[in-house]
Design a protein around this motif. Structure first.
Motif, PDB file in Angstrom:
ATOM      1  N   PHE A 157       0.835  -1.208   0.000  1.00 43.62           N
ATOM      2  CA  PHE A 157       0.000   0.000   0.000  1.00 43.62           C
ATOM      3  C   PHE A 157       0.870   1.259   0.000  1.00 43.62           C
ATOM      4  CE2 PHE A 157      -2.966   3.009   2.209  1.00 43.62           C
ATOM      5  CZ  PHE A 157      -3.947   3.019   1.228  1.00 43.62           C
ATOM      6  N   MET A 158       1.914   1.279   0.832  1.00 42.48           N
ATOM      7  CA  MET A 158       2.817   2.421   0.917  1.00 42.48           C
ATOM      8  C   MET A 158       3.498   2.687  -0.425  1.00 42.48           C
ATOM      9  SD  MET A 158       6.192   2.985   3.334  1.00 42.48           S
ATOM     10  CE  MET A 158       7.206   1.787   2.486  1.00 42.48           C
ATOM     11  N   VAL A 159       3.997   1.642  -1.066  1.00 45.59           N
ATOM     12  CA  VAL A 159       4.678   1.808  -2.356  1.00 45.59           C
ATOM     13  C   VAL A 159       3.705   2.340  -3.402  1.00 45.59           C
ATOM     14  CG1 VAL A 159       5.764   0.535  -4.257  1.00 45.59           C
ATOM     15  CG2 VAL A 159       6.493   0.132  -1.903  1.00 45.59           C
ATOM     16  N   MET A 160       2.490   1.803  -3.390  1.00 48.24           N
ATOM     17  CA  MET A 160       1.494   2.273  -4.368  1.00 48.24           C
ATOM     18  C   MET A 160       1.187   3.753  -4.146  1.00 48.24           C
ATOM     19  SD  MET A 160      -0.946  -1.122  -4.475  1.00 48.24           S
ATOM     20  CE  MET A 160      -2.354  -0.234  -5.044  1.00 48.24           C
ATOM     21  N   VAL A 161       0.922   4.144  -2.909  1.00 52.41           N
ATOM     22  CA  VAL A 161       0.524   5.515  -2.607  1.00 52.41           C
ATOM     23  C   VAL A 161       1.690   6.483  -2.749  1.00 52.41           C
ATOM     24  CG1 VAL A 161      -0.241   7.042  -0.739  1.00 52.41           C
ATOM     25  CG2 VAL A 161      -1.401   4.860  -1.121  1.00 52.41           C
ATOM     26  N   GLU A 162       2.828   6.141  -2.147  1.00 48.08           N
ATOM     27  CA  GLU A 162       3.947   7.083  -2.080  1.00 48.08           C
ATOM     28  C   GLU A 162       4.798   7.125  -3.353  1.00 48.08           C
ATOM     29  OE1 GLU A 162       4.790   9.012   0.622  1.00 48.08           O
ATOM     30  OE2 GLU A 162       3.577   8.152   2.207  1.00 48.08           O
ATOM     31  N   ASP A 163       5.006   5.969  -3.965  1.00 45.66           N
ATOM     32  CA  ASP A 163       5.953   5.904  -5.080  1.00 45.66           C
ATOM     33  C   ASP A 163       5.299   5.767  -6.455  1.00 45.66           C
ATOM     34  OD1 ASP A 163       8.241   6.122  -3.411  1.00 45.66           O
ATOM     35  OD2 ASP A 163       8.011   4.023  -2.867  1.00 45.66           O
ATOM     36  N   ILE A 164       4.302   4.915  -6.565  1.00 50.74           N
ATOM     37  CA  ILE A 164       3.696   4.690  -7.883  1.00 50.74           C
ATOM     38  C   ILE A 164       2.708   5.801  -8.223  1.00 50.74           C
ATOM     39  CG2 ILE A 164       2.265   3.130  -9.264  1.00 50.74           C
ATOM     40  CD1 ILE A 164       3.618   0.802  -7.686  1.00 50.74           C
ATOM     41  N   TRP A 165       1.708   5.985  -7.363  1.00 51.98           N
ATOM     42  CA  TRP A 165       0.687   7.004  -7.625  1.00 51.98           C
ATOM     43  C   TRP A 165       1.116   8.389  -7.177  1.00 51.98           C
ATOM     44  CZ3 TRP A 165      -3.250   3.412  -4.856  1.00 51.98           C
ATOM     45  CH2 TRP A 165      -3.581   2.346  -5.699  1.00 51.98           C
ATOM     46  N   GLN A 166       2.051   8.477  -6.244  1.00 53.27           N
ATOM     47  CA  GLN A 166       2.553   9.726  -5.678  1.00 53.27           C
ATOM     48  C   GLN A 166       1.412  10.649  -5.247  1.00 53.27           C
ATOM     49  OE1 GLN A 166       5.454  11.353  -8.394  1.00 53.27           O
ATOM     50  NE2 GLN A 166       6.798   9.612  -8.140  1.00 53.27           N
ATOM     51  N   ILE A 167       0.582  10.112  -4.371  1.00 52.02           N
ATOM     52  CA  ILE A 167      -0.586  10.839  -3.877  1.00 52.02           C
ATOM     53  C   ILE A 167      -0.251  11.500  -2.544  1.00 52.02           C
ATOM     54  CG2 ILE A 167      -2.962  10.607  -3.055  1.00 52.02           C
ATOM     55  CD1 ILE A 167      -3.207   8.126  -4.822  1.00 52.02           C
TER      56      ILE A 167
END
Length: 156
Positions: free
Chosen positions: A86-96
């Motif tokens: 979840f952290m990688v998706m939010v912080e790195d992939i989607w950069q939300i």
């Protein structure tokens, strides 16, 4: 240590202990770095260390499942891996950005998964080895204290 006979494999239990305490210490440093620098740059770099800890978490789960250990032994590592994904998706992939402005759909599961994984990884050690559990309790207090301090300083 009598408890070594009750948990199989013992190395996996010690690895869980190492992962949860390392996460607590890295994130504590991250929160304190926000106070010192006024930015999340160092915290973001420390996040890569937290991501790397998902590798031993996978081996922990596999070892406990293979030895048919109860779910209480492997669930913390599983929740930790869910948090890392979840952290990688939010912080790195989607950069939300979800902290400001507040995005509850992210801001709620983020700390629930994070603190839930810490709780679930730390609790089994209470029955296995109280001295090791006390270390986990201490690093958890350090984490909560550094988070509270960062929030108090307006950079949490």
């Amino acid at each position: 240590m009598q408890s070594q006979n009750r948990v199989n494999p013992w190395w996996a239990a010690l690895t869980v202990w190492g992962v949860v305490n390392t996460v607590n210490i890295l994130q504590s440093i991250g929160f304190l770095s926000r106070v010192v620098t006024g930015s999340r740059a160092i915290n973001h770099l420390l996040g890569y260390g937290i991501i790397a800890l998902s590798i031993p978490a996978v081996f922990i789960i596999l070892a406990f499942l293979r030895s048919r250990a109860g779910w209480r032994h492997w669930i913390g590592a599983a929740v930790f891996i869910m948090f890392v994904v979840f952290m990688v998706m939010v912080e790195d992939i989607w950069q939300i950005e979800f902290r400001s402005p507040t995005r509850p759909e992210i801001l709620v599961p983020y700390p629930v998964l994070f603190f839930g994984s810490i709780l679930l990884m730390g609790l089994p050690m209470f029955r296995m080895d109280r001295k090791l559990w006390l270390v986990t309790a201490a690093t958890s207090v350090l984490l909560l204290g550094s988070m509270g301090y960062a929030m108090y300083m307006g950079v949490g």
